[in-house]
Scaffold this motif. Sequence first.
Motif, PDB file in Angstrom:
ATOM      1  N   LYS A 287      59.115  23.380 -36.810  1.00 40.20           N
ATOM      2  CA  LYS A 287      58.294  23.536 -35.610  1.00 40.20           C
ATOM      3  C   LYS A 287      58.812  24.683 -34.739  1.00 40.20           C
ATOM      4  O   LYS A 287      58.035  25.488 -34.221  1.00 40.20           O
ATOM      5  N   PHE A 288      60.120  24.787 -34.584  1.00 38.61           N
ATOM      6  CA  PHE A 288      60.711  25.860 -33.787  1.00 38.61           C
ATOM      7  C   PHE A 288      60.468  27.219 -34.431  1.00 38.61           C
ATOM      8  O   PHE A 288      60.188  28.206 -33.738  1.00 38.61           O
ATOM      9  N   ALA A 289      60.590  27.276 -35.741  1.00 37.77           N
ATOM     10  CA  ALA A 289      60.431  28.547 -36.442  1.00 37.77           C
ATOM     11  C   ALA A 289      59.010  29.101 -36.300  1.00 37.77           C
ATOM     12  O   ALA A 289      58.794  30.315 -36.414  1.00 37.77           O
ATOM     13  N   ALA A 290      58.047  28.216 -36.031  1.00 46.27           N
ATOM     14  CA  ALA A 290      56.644  28.630 -35.926  1.00 46.27           C
ATOM     15  C   ALA A 290      56.248  29.036 -34.508  1.00 46.27           C
ATOM     16  O   ALA A 290      55.115  29.475 -34.277  1.00 46.27           O
ATOM     17  N   ILE A 291      57.161  28.907 -33.540  1.00 47.61           N
ATOM     18  CA  ILE A 291      56.835  29.216 -32.147  1.00 47.61           C
ATOM     19  C   ILE A 291      56.590  30.718 -31.980  1.00 47.61           C
ATOM     20  O   ILE A 291      57.413  31.548 -32.380  1.00 47.61           O
ATOM     21  N   LYS A 292      55.458  31.054 -31.375  1.00 45.35           N
ATOM     22  CA  LYS A 292      55.102  32.454 -31.144  1.00 45.35           C
ATOM     23  C   LYS A 292      55.535  32.868 -29.743  1.00 45.35           C
ATOM     24  O   LYS A 292      55.077  32.317 -28.741  1.00 45.35           O
ATOM     25  N   THR A 293      56.427  33.849 -29.689  1.00 45.19           N
ATOM     26  CA  THR A 293      56.928  34.362 -28.421  1.00 45.19           C
ATOM     27  C   THR A 293      56.215  35.669 -28.087  1.00 45.19           C
ATOM     28  O   THR A 293      56.023  36.508 -28.973  1.00 45.19           O
ATOM     29  N   GLY A 294      55.836  35.832 -26.815  1.00 44.83           N
ATOM     30  CA  GLY A 294      55.161  37.075 -26.454  1.00 44.83           C
ATOM     31  C   GLY A 294      54.667  37.097 -25.023  1.00 44.83           C
ATOM     32  O   GLY A 294      55.212  36.413 -24.152  1.00 44.83           O
ATOM     33  N   ASP A 295      53.623  37.855 -24.780  1.00 40.77           N
ATOM     34  CA  ASP A 295      53.040  38.064 -23.454  1.00 40.77           C
ATOM     35  C   ASP A 295      52.685  36.720 -22.817  1.00 40.77           C
ATOM     36  O   ASP A 295      51.840  35.985 -23.334  1.00 40.77           O
ATOM     37  N   PRO A 296      53.305  36.374 -21.672  1.00 42.06           N
ATOM     38  CA  PRO A 296      53.042  35.062 -21.086  1.00 42.06           C
ATOM     39  C   PRO A 296      51.643  34.909 -20.511  1.00 42.06           C
ATOM     40  O   PRO A 296      51.218  33.786 -20.210  1.00 42.06           O
TER      41      PRO A 296
END
Length: 459
Positions: A287-296
Amino acid sequence: MSNVTTINPATGDQLETYAQLSQGEAFAKVDACHDAFSQWKLRSLEDRASVINGLGKALRDNKEELAQLMTAEVGKLLKDSRDEVELCAAICDYTAANGPEELADEKRDPNNAGRGIVTYSPIGVIYGIQPWNFPAYQVIRYAIANLMTGNGVLLKHAANCTGSGLKIAEIFQQGGLPDGLFTVLVIDHDTSDEIIAHDKVRGVTLTGSDDAGRHIAEEAGKALKKTVLELGSNDAYMVLEDADIDKAVGICATARLYNNGQTCIAGKRFIVTEKVYDEFVEKYVSKFAAIKTGDPTAEDTDMGPMARDDLRKTLQQQVDKSVENGAKIACGGTIPDGPGAFYPATVLTDVAPGQPAYDDELFGPVASVIKAKDDEDAMRIANDSRYGLGGGIMSKNVDRAIELASKHFDTGMVFINTFGLADPSMPFGGVKNSGYGREHGGFGVKEFANAKAIFVGAE
């Protein structure tokens, strides 16, 4: 005096620059706040509640502008910023509806008088020192309670969300709050200590680290002023042998990653019983590996940046030191290339005493997973902390979980099969190095009230 410049942590761009007040300018604002308090304290509880209702309406009227500003200043997901403003308005609603009853005079029957009255009188100007992770909520939480009590309120906000603090003052004025009653002080730490010592400041409340709490408590203690401290924590979420693992994985992921992992009552240590450990870790890491980080501000972003680059560097140092002392990185764990203070959703396993991931507060999106022999061992590990703000219990046996929460969990708050969020109707605060005093739930309006005993002779 020096200036404060705010930075957008998603881009690294400068936002605004604000001039800090001199000590004389700050003291003048304290005097003005005290003058406003001198009139406000005379207004009825119902009158104060009516004004606070107006503040809630003004917050909703300005929700989008304030939310956009908070996201620009600290990198919160825009949807979370909007939710935060709504929570602030709900605090106003709750306080206005319940404050008059909470603060109403109480009748007593003393032995040495005809009758007794306990009245909750305001004490004066309350100074709040607040952090950046919830730029509106942290302010509203103490300010609205104290305004209901009849006190005046000063705010020293975190430098990186200076604009949000000033915007709240503007919104309060628009909502009908008398001039000077809520005052923002853009000041440095030395001036802040002088504000604590000021003879017209009667109480101090801080949300921050335990180190900051020690300093503020010491300064206030010198002046014999009451404090309320809501400090850091490394909250433990226990996954017991009978837990629904899929549900537990979802709750524990949200508990760690909400608000970009920067929440005092976030789950930080995840203590999983041996029986379900392997299944939990596999699904949790996935689940953590699938988290998309980016423009809030983007709708499809799962997690925005950390609030400042220096905070990200500190987090990386804590991860590195934990790994040096035996922890393993299951996913994430390294600062990415590119602009902004982004950090990946990270899971550490083999976490044990002597590592920052076990002993300290990791204020960012890093989960520490710890294996326990059984449920009893999980409870022992959960309490093996100098902190005690919140914690969680994942179990299908709710009655047993409630018993563990009430009799054994050494924290101020416990979340059973859910994750930690504040609610206006429930007390908020911790024990041990997580501080003392309570906000919300009817408790906050009395923290800085004088419970005054009035004895009336036989008539």
